[in-house]
Design an enzyme around this catalytic site. Structure first.
Site, PDB file in Angstrom:
ATOM      1  CG  ASP A  30      45.124   5.697 -29.806  1.00 40.04           C
ATOM      2  OD1 ASP A  30      45.751   6.357 -28.951  1.00 40.04           O
ATOM      3  OD2 ASP A  30      43.882   5.640 -29.844  1.00 40.04           O
ATOM      4  CG  ASN A  86      34.485   4.585 -27.547  1.00 41.23           C
ATOM      5  OD1 ASN A  86      34.027   3.529 -27.141  1.00 41.23           O
ATOM      6  ND2 ASN A  86      35.765   4.893 -27.459  1.00 41.23           N
ATOM      7  CG  HIS A  99      37.590   7.867 -33.389  1.00 44.11           C
ATOM      8  ND1 HIS A  99      36.788   8.887 -32.936  1.00 44.11           N
ATOM      9  CD2 HIS A  99      38.108   7.275 -32.287  1.00 44.11           C
ATOM     10  CE1 HIS A  99      36.827   8.931 -31.620  1.00 44.11           C
ATOM     11  NE2 HIS A  99      37.609   7.947 -31.187  1.00 44.11           N
ATOM     12  CG  LEU A 100      36.824   0.889 -36.772  1.00 40.92           C
ATOM     13  CD1 LEU A 100      35.749   0.255 -35.909  1.00 40.92           C
ATOM     14  CD2 LEU A 100      36.748   0.354 -38.190  1.00 40.92           C
TER      15      LEU A 100
END
Length: 118
Positions: A30, A86, A99-100
């Site tokens: 990220d 989310n 996405h995880l």
């Protein structure tokens, strides 16, 4: 989708700090980490969110979930980690490609809202 940043990352059109890649999934660090280790696992095939999945996504969803602990361990998260998906604007999703998040490496707040904004 031509304007999806995660699709562009998975296609190699935008540079990413890659953690893992195979034919179906792409994992990368990220760019706004909330902990010492914070990476995302995404399907290469565009899916807006978890709410947009069906039986045809079963294999890639399983692949993502099985990769999370393996990659977490490879990145030193031997004492545990948090996973977050989310889903939709009401669920805090800001990038509309499934996405995880895998997060760890420091004590994590029990309040998940503080951790993940995309």
């Amino acid at each position: 989708m031509t304007d999806c940043i995660f699709c562009k990352l998975a296609a190699g059109e935008i540079p990413a700090n890659k953690v893992y890649e195979d034919d179906d999934v792409f994992a990368f660090h990220d760019i706004h980490p909330v902990a010492p280790v914070h990476f995302l696992i995404i399907p290469k095939r565009h899916v807006d969110s978890l709410a947009h999945t069906d039986e045809s996504h079963q294999t890639v969803l399983g692949r993502m979930l099985l990769l999370a602990p393996r990659l977490a361990a490879e990145l030193g998260l031997t004492e545990g980690f948090r996973t977050i998906i989310n889903t939709g604007a009401g669920g805090g999703q800001t990038f509309f490609h499934l996405h995880l998040h895998v997060i760890g490496g420091a004590p994590l707040s029990p309040n998940i809202v503080e951790l993940s904004t995309h």
